[in-house]
Design an enzyme around this catalytic site. Structure first.
Site, mmCIF file in Angstrom:
data_model
loop_
_atom_site.group_PDB
_atom_site.id
_atom_site.type_symbol
_atom_site.label_atom_id
_atom_site.label_comp_id
_atom_site.label_asym_id
_atom_site.label_seq_id
_atom_site.Cartn_x
_atom_site.Cartn_y
_atom_site.Cartn_z
ATOM 1 N N SER A 12 0.854 -1.195 0.000
ATOM 2 C CA SER A 12 0.000 0.000 0.000
ATOM 3 C C SER A 12 0.886 1.240 0.000
ATOM 4 O O SER A 12 1.815 1.347 0.805
ATOM 5 C CB SER A 12 -0.869 0.012 1.256
ATOM 6 N N HIS A 36 -1.652 -1.825 -3.963
ATOM 7 C CA HIS A 36 -2.893 -1.585 -3.208
ATOM 8 C C HIS A 36 -3.079 -0.076 -3.098
ATOM 9 O O HIS A 36 -2.288 0.606 -2.448
ATOM 10 C CB HIS A 36 -2.754 -2.244 -1.835
ATOM 11 N N ASP A 38 -5.244 2.914 -1.807
ATOM 12 C CA ASP A 38 -6.274 3.252 -0.823
ATOM 13 C C ASP A 38 -6.998 4.532 -1.219
ATOM 14 O O ASP A 38 -6.390 5.600 -1.282
ATOM 15 C CB ASP A 38 -5.623 3.446 0.558
ATOM 16 N N MET A 40 -9.901 7.104 -0.123
ATOM 17 C CA MET A 40 -10.699 7.515 1.039
ATOM 18 C C MET A 40 -11.393 8.840 0.726
ATOM 19 O O MET A 40 -10.782 9.744 0.144
ATOM 20 C CB MET A 40 -9.803 7.694 2.256
ATOM 21 N N HIS A 69 -8.677 -0.087 -3.259
ATOM 22 C CA HIS A 69 -9.436 -0.359 -2.029
ATOM 23 C C HIS A 69 -10.274 0.884 -1.762
ATOM 24 O O HIS A 69 -9.756 1.898 -1.287
ATOM 25 C CB HIS A 69 -8.455 -0.661 -0.883
ATOM 26 N N MET A 71 -12.509 3.010 0.150
ATOM 27 C CA MET A 71 -13.091 3.316 1.461
ATOM 28 C C MET A 71 -13.941 4.571 1.284
ATOM 29 O O MET A 71 -13.596 5.653 1.752
ATOM 30 C CB MET A 71 -11.976 3.502 2.497
ATOM 31 N N MET A 140 -10.509 -6.580 7.183
ATOM 32 C CA MET A 140 -9.669 -5.501 7.711
ATOM 33 C C MET A 140 -9.117 -5.898 9.084
ATOM 34 O O MET A 140 -9.854 -6.385 9.941
ATOM 35 C CB MET A 140 -10.462 -4.203 7.855
ATOM 36 N N GLY A 145 -8.847 3.746 7.555
ATOM 37 C CA GLY A 145 -8.692 5.199 7.627
ATOM 38 C C GLY A 145 -7.246 5.662 7.621
ATOM 39 O O GLY A 145 -6.930 6.668 7.013
ATOM 40 N N GLY A 147 -2.835 4.504 7.827
ATOM 41 C CA GLY A 147 -1.750 3.551 7.879
ATOM 42 C C GLY A 147 -1.091 3.595 9.250
ATOM 43 O O GLY A 147 -1.373 4.486 10.057
ATOM 44 N N GLY A 148 -0.251 2.612 9.498
ATOM 45 C CA GLY A 148 0.574 2.642 10.702
ATOM 46 C C GLY A 148 -0.132 2.269 11.999
ATOM 47 O O GLY A 148 0.399 2.504 13.077
ATOM 48 N N ASP A 179 -5.578 -6.564 5.728
ATOM 49 C CA ASP A 179 -5.046 -5.219 5.475
ATOM 50 C C ASP A 179 -5.053 -4.452 6.792
ATOM 51 O O ASP A 179 -6.120 -4.254 7.391
ATOM 52 C CB ASP A 179 -5.937 -4.534 4.426
HETATM 53 C C1 DX5 Z 1 -5.951 1.475 6.182
HETATM 54 C C2 DX5 Z 1 -5.615 1.110 4.760
HETATM 55 C C3 DX5 Z 1 -4.424 0.257 4.633
HETATM 56 C C4 DX5 Z 1 -3.133 0.904 5.092
HETATM 57 C C5 DX5 Z 1 -2.271 -0.177 5.607
HETATM 58 O O1 DX5 Z 1 -7.208 2.029 6.231
HETATM 59 O O2 DX5 Z 1 -6.690 0.421 4.156
HETATM 60 O O3 DX5 Z 1 -4.262 -0.261 3.330
HETATM 61 O O4 DX5 Z 1 -2.435 1.551 4.087
HETATM 62 O O5 DX5 Z 1 -1.167 0.420 6.188
HETATM 63 P P1 DX5 Z 1 -0.308 -0.339 7.282
HETATM 64 O O6 DX5 Z 1 0.282 -1.553 6.616
HETATM 65 O O7 DX5 Z 1 0.663 0.667 7.703
HETATM 66 O O8 DX5 Z 1 -1.277 -0.748 8.390
HETATM 67 ZN ZN ZN Z 2 -6.236 -0.601 2.278
#
Ligand code: DX5
Ligand code: ZN
Length: 228
Positions: A12, A36, A38, A40, A69, A71, A140, A145, A147-148, A179
């Site tokens: 991602s 991937h 994301d 949003m 993906h 969201m 999920m 929402g 990363g990290g 994910d």
């Molecule tokens: C979160 C995203 C993920 C995110 C994953 O809402 O859908 O794809 O980028 O990031 P990490 O691997 O840092 O959890």
């Molecule tokens: Zn994602």
């Protein structure tokens, strides 16, 4: 007996350098399955990433295939457009769709594979009836929402239930994706529960050598998936 499954790794770019995305994607292209992406909308989740126009540019210029993906609220309208924009697969959220059967049909008729995602509080029982209509189920392992975030190990019972159902229905071609919080520390746990497709954002892009990290994650997952 080993599962016969093999790991797919989809990095991602949520935590990559947005000002230099082409180069960021190139770093992992040769060793990854799909990118991937994301998306949003600041409504379905409290964060915003790319407009459809910007996402289309990324999809068109990416050196590997893209899984978007989504969201976003009401994916009914935009999901088919992501298929038309050239995504290999489009993953929408079950919770956000107005008509799940229509979203599935419209992604497919526009030439992409169909992924369906569920949030941590959505049960497997709610979506089991759709398993034979989709190419990938995304469970999920964080609240979508950002990363990290930390991996939610309490989602592993859901992953196991999904894997059992897929096996029972003879649907082992259907990918079971996780994910959120996937790293060297957590990927084996998810693979052991039955996941065979892994999204990793910060683990890959915060690493000094993203490609090497993708390879490492793949081998850690395959170690579990090929265990007797
Ligand atoms: C979160 C995203 C993920 C995110 C994953 O809402 O859908 O794809 O980028 O990031 P990490 O691997 O840092 O959890
Ligand atoms: Zn994602």
């Amino acid at each position: 007996m080993s599962s016969g499954l093999s790991a797919h790794i989809n990095p991602s770019i949520l935590n990559a350098d947005f000002n230099n995305l082409e180069n960021e994607i190139k770093k992992i292209a040769a060793v990854s399955d799909l990118l991937h992406l994301d998306i949003m909308d600041n409504k379905f989740v409290p964060n915003q990433t790319f407009t459809f126009e910007r996402a289309s540019e990324i999809i068109a210029s990416s050196s590997i295939g893209v899984d978007a993906h989504l969201m976003i609220e009401n994916p009914d309208e935009l999901a088919p457009k992501y298929a038309q924009a050239g995504c290999i697969s489009v993953t929408f959220h079950f919770e956000a769709a107005t008509s799940v059967p229509d979203v599935i049909a419209n992604i497919r008729s526009n030439g992409a594979k169909v992924g369906m995602a569920i949030k941590p509080k959505t049960s497997f029982a709610e979506i089991e009836k759709y398993l034979n209509q989709i190419d990938m189920l995304l469970i999920m392992t964080v609240e979508p929402g950002f990363g990290g975030q930390s991996f939610m190990a309490d989602q592993m019972d859901k992953v196991s239930a999904a894997r059992q159902a897929l096996t029972k229905k003879g649907l082992n071609q259907t990918l079971l994706q996780v994910d959120g919080g996937i790293s060297e520390e957590t990927i084996a746990v998810a693979a052991k529960a039955g996941a065979d497709c892994f999204v990793a954002g910060s683990a890959v892009y915060r690493s000094d050598d993203p490609a090497q990290m993708v390879k490492r994650l793949r081998s850690l997952a395959n170690l579990e998936l090929t265990k007797d």
